[in-house]
Structure formats: C-alpha cells, structure tokens
Scaffold this motif. Structure first.
Motif, short mmCIF file in Angstrom:
data_model
loop_
_atom_site.label_atom_id
_atom_site.label_comp_id
_atom_site.label_asym_id
_atom_site.label_seq_id
_atom_site.Cartn_x
_atom_site.Cartn_y
_atom_site.Cartn_z
N LEU A 1 0.05 -0.11 0.62
CA LEU A 1 0.47 1.12 -0.06
C LEU A 1 -0.73 1.67 -0.81
O LEU A 1 -1.50 0.91 -1.39
CB LEU A 1 1.58 0.82 -1.08
CG LEU A 1 2.86 0.21 -0.54
CD1 LEU A 1 3.79 -0.12 -1.70
CD2 LEU A 1 3.54 1.15 0.42
N GLN A 2 -0.86 3.00 -0.82
CA GLN A 2 -1.99 3.61 -1.50
C GLN A 2 -1.53 4.80 -2.32
O GLN A 2 -0.90 5.72 -1.80
CB GLN A 2 -3.05 4.05 -0.51
CG GLN A 2 -3.67 2.88 0.24
CD GLN A 2 -4.67 3.32 1.28
OE1 GLN A 2 -4.45 4.29 1.99
NE2 GLN A 2 -5.77 2.60 1.37
N ASN A 3 -1.84 4.75 -3.61
CA ASN A 3 -1.61 5.87 -4.54
C ASN A 3 -0.18 6.40 -4.53
O ASN A 3 0.05 7.61 -4.47
CB ASN A 3 -2.61 7.00 -4.27
CG ASN A 3 -4.02 6.54 -4.46
OD1 ASN A 3 -4.34 5.84 -5.42
ND2 ASN A 3 -4.89 6.92 -3.54
N ILE A 4 0.79 5.49 -4.59
CA ILE A 4 2.20 5.88 -4.59
C ILE A 4 2.59 6.46 -5.94
O ILE A 4 2.33 5.86 -6.99
CB ILE A 4 3.10 4.67 -4.28
CG1 ILE A 4 2.77 4.07 -2.91
CG2 ILE A 4 4.58 5.02 -4.38
CD1 ILE A 4 3.07 4.98 -1.75
N THR A 5 3.19 7.62 -5.91
CA THR A 5 3.68 8.29 -7.11
C THR A 5 5.13 8.69 -6.86
O THR A 5 5.47 9.17 -5.77
CB THR A 5 2.84 9.54 -7.44
OG1 THR A 5 1.49 9.12 -7.67
CG2 THR A 5 3.36 10.27 -8.66
N LYS A 6 5.98 8.50 -7.88
CA LYS A 6 7.39 8.89 -7.77
C LYS A 6 7.87 9.36 -9.13
O LYS A 6 7.66 8.70 -10.15
CB LYS A 6 8.24 7.69 -7.31
CG LYS A 6 9.71 8.00 -7.15
CD LYS A 6 9.94 8.98 -6.02
CE LYS A 6 11.43 9.27 -5.84
NZ LYS A 6 11.64 10.31 -4.84
N THR A 7 8.49 10.53 -9.15
CA THR A 7 9.08 11.06 -10.37
C THR A 7 10.56 11.32 -10.16
O THR A 7 11.01 11.60 -9.05
CB THR A 7 8.40 12.39 -10.80
OG1 THR A 7 8.49 13.31 -9.72
CG2 THR A 7 6.94 12.17 -11.17
N PHE A 8 11.30 11.20 -11.25
CA PHE A 8 12.72 11.53 -11.27
C PHE A 8 12.90 12.53 -12.42
O PHE A 8 12.79 12.15 -13.58
CB PHE A 8 13.58 10.28 -11.51
CG PHE A 8 13.48 9.28 -10.40
CD1 PHE A 8 14.20 9.45 -9.22
CD2 PHE A 8 12.66 8.17 -10.51
CE1 PHE A 8 14.13 8.52 -8.20
CE2 PHE A 8 12.58 7.24 -9.50
CZ PHE A 8 13.30 7.42 -8.34
N GLY A 9 13.15 13.79 -12.06
CA GLY A 9 13.20 14.81 -13.09
C GLY A 9 11.81 14.94 -13.71
O GLY A 9 10.83 15.10 -13.03
N LYS B 1 8.04 10.08 -14.87
CA LYS B 1 7.21 9.52 -13.81
C LYS B 1 7.46 8.01 -13.75
O LYS B 1 7.11 7.27 -14.66
CB LYS B 1 5.74 9.81 -14.09
CG LYS B 1 4.85 9.54 -12.91
CD LYS B 1 3.46 10.11 -13.11
CE LYS B 1 3.44 11.51 -12.57
NZ LYS B 1 2.08 12.03 -12.39
N ALA B 2 8.10 7.55 -12.66
CA ALA B 2 8.42 6.13 -12.49
C ALA B 2 7.22 5.34 -11.96
O ALA B 2 7.02 4.19 -12.33
CB ALA B 2 9.61 5.97 -11.56
N LEU B 3 6.44 5.95 -11.07
CA LEU B 3 5.25 5.32 -10.51
C LEU B 3 4.12 6.33 -10.52
O LEU B 3 4.32 7.50 -10.21
CB LEU B 3 5.49 4.85 -9.07
CG LEU B 3 6.59 3.83 -8.84
CD1 LEU B 3 6.82 3.63 -7.34
CD2 LEU B 3 6.24 2.51 -9.50
N CYS B 4 2.92 5.86 -10.82
CA CYS B 4 1.76 6.75 -10.88
C CYS B 4 0.56 6.05 -10.27
O CYS B 4 -0.05 5.19 -10.90
CB CYS B 4 1.49 7.15 -12.32
SG CYS B 4 0.09 8.26 -12.50
N GLY B 5 0.23 6.38 -9.03
CA GLY B 5 -0.96 5.86 -8.39
C GLY B 5 -0.93 4.38 -8.07
O GLY B 5 -1.95 3.70 -8.15
N VAL B 6 0.23 3.85 -7.67
CA VAL B 6 0.36 2.42 -7.36
C VAL B 6 -0.22 2.13 -5.98
O VAL B 6 0.10 2.81 -5.01
CB VAL B 6 1.84 1.98 -7.41
CG1 VAL B 6 2.00 0.54 -6.96
CG2 VAL B 6 2.40 2.18 -8.80
#
Length: 87
Positions: free
Chosen positions: A28-36, A39-44
């Motif tokens: 995995l590279q630079n995974i980002t996920k937001t909800f509303g 930000k739940a994940l930032c650059g994982v």
C-alpha cells in the motif's frame, strides 16, 4: 494448513531463512481516507512480504479498522493505492 502453504511459500523459506528473496504479497502506498471532515488515514504506506508476520497497533480512533476495511475492499481509499492481497 501452515501459513507457508496458505501464502504459497516454497519449502524452507520460513521467516528465519536468510538470503531468500520474498516478494511482497501486499503493498500500500500513501493511503488517505476521510469521513466527512475527519481524516481517518493520512499517507499510510505498508509492505508485507511472504512469510512475515505483522501486527497493527494504535490508539482508539487511529485508523486501524479503516485500514483493514480498505484491505478487505469494504472501503475505497480517497487517495493512494497498492497491490491487493495475493495467494
């Protein structure tokens, strides 16, 4: 069934066998996920090689479940990508 059999490792290529190249089974590279607005994940980024064992640790709300849900295909990342789990 052993872990080596499950992930298709050759005989003798266990985690302590030095000098054996093990390709990544997950990257995995630079995974980002937001909800509303959260930000739940930032650059994982994460690489898991065949025969290795990893743990996912963190405080409550640090994104552990979100990362696992992305790995399982339940959520799509907003940014980033990677290779799917391989058998």
């Amino acid at each position: 069934m052993s872990l080596a059999d499950f992930i298709g490792m050759p005989d003798g290529a266990g985690p302590v066998s030095p000098g054996i190249h093990r390709p990544p089974v997950l990257r995995l590279q630079n995974i980002t996920k937001t909800f509303g607005g959260a930000k739940a994940l930032c650059g994982v980024s994460l690489t898991v090689k065949a025969g290795s064992v990893h743990g996912l640790l963190g405080r409550n709300g640090s994104g552990k479940s979100t990362l696992v849900k992305i790995l399982a295909g339940f959520h799509e990342p907003d940014e980033g990508g990677g290779t799917p789990l391989q058998r």
